[in-house]
Design a protein around this motif. Structure first.
Motif, PDB file in Angstrom:
ATOM      1  N   ILE A   1      36.417  40.296  48.124  1.00  0.00           N
ATOM      2  CA  ILE A   1      36.181  39.663  46.828  1.00  0.00           C
ATOM      3  C   ILE A   1      35.161  38.571  47.116  1.00  0.00           C
ATOM      4  O   ILE A   1      35.444  37.623  47.861  1.00  0.00           O
ATOM      5  CB  ILE A   1      37.481  39.056  46.239  1.00  0.00           C
ATOM      6  CG1 ILE A   1      38.552  40.134  46.104  1.00  0.00           C
ATOM      7  CG2 ILE A   1      37.189  38.397  44.893  1.00  0.00           C
ATOM      8  CD1 ILE A   1      39.940  39.603  45.798  1.00  0.00           C
ATOM      9  N   THR A   2      33.967  38.748  46.566  1.00  0.00           N
ATOM     10  CA  THR A   2      32.884  37.838  46.933  1.00  0.00           C
ATOM     11  C   THR A   2      31.792  37.832  45.868  1.00  0.00           C
ATOM     12  O   THR A   2      31.830  38.611  44.930  1.00  0.00           O
ATOM     13  CB  THR A   2      32.288  38.261  48.299  1.00  0.00           C
ATOM     14  OG1 THR A   2      31.332  37.301  48.729  1.00  0.00           O
ATOM     15  CG2 THR A   2      31.643  39.629  48.234  1.00  0.00           C
ATOM     16  N   THR A   3      30.820  36.968  46.062  1.00  0.00           N
ATOM     17  CA  THR A   3      29.632  36.997  45.218  1.00  0.00           C
ATOM     18  C   THR A   3      28.641  37.953  45.881  1.00  0.00           C
ATOM     19  O   THR A   3      28.771  38.268  47.072  1.00  0.00           O
ATOM     20  CB  THR A   3      28.997  35.591  45.109  1.00  0.00           C
ATOM     21  OG1 THR A   3      28.734  35.110  46.425  1.00  0.00           O
ATOM     22  CG2 THR A   3      29.920  34.626  44.387  1.00  0.00           C
TER      23      THR A   3
ATOM     24  N   ARG B   1      28.910  34.860  40.123  1.00  0.00           N
ATOM     25  CA  ARG B   1      29.925  35.805  39.647  1.00  0.00           C
ATOM     26  C   ARG B   1      30.624  36.497  40.818  1.00  0.00           C
ATOM     27  O   ARG B   1      29.986  36.999  41.733  1.00  0.00           O
ATOM     28  CB  ARG B   1      29.258  36.844  38.744  1.00  0.00           C
ATOM     29  CG  ARG B   1      30.231  37.645  37.930  1.00  0.00           C
ATOM     30  CD  ARG B   1      29.490  38.493  36.920  1.00  0.00           C
ATOM     31  NE  ARG B   1      30.432  39.101  35.985  1.00  0.00           N
ATOM     32  CZ  ARG B   1      30.112  40.057  35.150  1.00  0.00           C
ATOM     33  NH1 ARG B   1      28.874  40.518  35.100  1.00  0.00           N
ATOM     34  NH2 ARG B   1      31.007  40.548  34.340  1.00  0.00           N
ATOM     35  N   GLN B   2      31.945  36.528  40.766  1.00  0.00           N
ATOM     36  CA  GLN B   2      32.755  37.161  41.819  1.00  0.00           C
ATOM     37  C   GLN B   2      32.879  38.664  41.549  1.00  0.00           C
ATOM     38  O   GLN B   2      33.006  39.089  40.392  1.00  0.00           O
ATOM     39  CB  GLN B   2      34.164  36.558  41.827  1.00  0.00           C
ATOM     40  CG  GLN B   2      34.215  35.108  42.247  1.00  0.00           C
ATOM     41  CD  GLN B   2      34.442  34.984  43.737  1.00  0.00           C
ATOM     42  OE1 GLN B   2      35.374  35.551  44.272  1.00  0.00           O
ATOM     43  NE2 GLN B   2      33.572  34.259  44.399  1.00  0.00           N
ATOM     44  N   TYR B   3      32.857  39.446  42.616  1.00  0.00           N
ATOM     45  CA  TYR B   3      32.980  40.901  42.524  1.00  0.00           C
ATOM     46  C   TYR B   3      34.052  41.410  43.478  1.00  0.00           C
ATOM     47  O   TYR B   3      34.231  40.865  44.568  1.00  0.00           O
ATOM     48  CB  TYR B   3      31.654  41.591  42.910  1.00  0.00           C
ATOM     49  CG  TYR B   3      30.605  41.523  41.845  1.00  0.00           C
ATOM     50  CD1 TYR B   3      30.392  42.590  40.984  1.00  0.00           C
ATOM     51  CD2 TYR B   3      29.815  40.382  41.694  1.00  0.00           C
ATOM     52  CE1 TYR B   3      29.418  42.534  39.997  1.00  0.00           C
ATOM     53  CE2 TYR B   3      28.843  40.312  40.710  1.00  0.00           C
ATOM     54  CZ  TYR B   3      28.654  41.387  39.862  1.00  0.00           C
ATOM     55  OH  TYR B   3      27.698  41.328  38.889  1.00  0.00           O
ATOM     56  N   TYR B   4      34.737  42.475  43.034  1.00  0.00           N
ATOM     57  CA  TYR B   4      35.589  43.228  43.951  1.00  0.00           C
ATOM     58  C   TYR B   4      34.671  44.218  44.663  1.00  0.00           C
ATOM     59  O   TYR B   4      33.897  44.919  44.011  1.00  0.00           O
ATOM     60  CB  TYR B   4      36.652  44.034  43.196  1.00  0.00           C
ATOM     61  CG  TYR B   4      37.704  43.204  42.507  1.00  0.00           C
ATOM     62  CD1 TYR B   4      38.658  42.502  43.243  1.00  0.00           C
ATOM     63  CD2 TYR B   4      37.774  43.160  41.118  1.00  0.00           C
ATOM     64  CE1 TYR B   4      39.636  41.751  42.608  1.00  0.00           C
ATOM     65  CE2 TYR B   4      38.750  42.412  40.479  1.00  0.00           C
ATOM     66  CZ  TYR B   4      39.677  41.715  41.226  1.00  0.00           C
ATOM     67  OH  TYR B   4      40.646  40.976  40.603  1.00  0.00           O
TER      68      TYR B   4
END
Length: 167
Positions: A21-23, A33-36
């Motif tokens: 889980i990161t940018t 914005r964070q992404y899976y």
């Protein structure tokens, strides 16, 4: 919120593991914005990026073992789809696939299995649409049940048969 290591169902990608889980450091993408970061279990080499703040219906946790066993025991009672017009069958299948709901996948499999038996009995081939959606529903359902039951995908069909016959 999902955590690293969780198994989730993501759209038409099937079972995925949350790898991170990161940018993202990609041009044109919001750096805040964070992404899976998801790794589909049954699509080697694929990676899926899903915004953490995206609608929840695009992802859900894989069934728990008890839920998978309950679903399998319920298969005989799950009704088939009602298709009154063969020309609308593909849309009906698409709508069910889109829900990512295991019960809907069972409905597709049961419906197409029955249609296939009738066609073969009448000396006709299975339609390409039926074959495509049968395979898709089976892949999605068996993939999820394999993870939930901690068995291989190849063992799922036999497991289902065993449970249903041994009720």
């Amino acid at each position: 919120m999902f955590g690293i290591g969780d198994y989730v169902i993501c759209g038409n990608k099937g079972v995925c593991e949350v790898e991170n889980i990161t940018t993202l450091n990609i041009s044109g993408v919001d750096k805040e914005r964070q992404y899976y970061i998801l790794k589909p279990l049954y699509m080697a080499g694929s990676t899926v990026y899903v915004p953490v703040d995206s609608p929840r219906e695009s992802m859900r946790k894989v069934l728990k073992r008890e839920e998978a066993e309950e679903l399998i025991r319920a298969i005989p009672e799950i009704p088939q789809l009602v298709i009154t017009n063969d020309k609308l069958s593909e849309q009906t299948y698409k709508d069910c696939i889109r829900t990512n709901d295991c019960e809907d996948l069972v409905k597709i499999i049961k419906t197409i299995y029955t249609r296939k038996q009738k066609r073969l009995k009448a000396g006709r081939k299975v339609t390409a649409v039926d074959a495509k959606y049968f395979h898709m529903a089976e892949e999605n359902l068996y993939g999820e049940l394999a993870v939930a039951l901690n068995i291989s995908r190849k063992e799922v069909e036999g497991y289902i048969t065993e449970v249903i016959d041994g009720r």
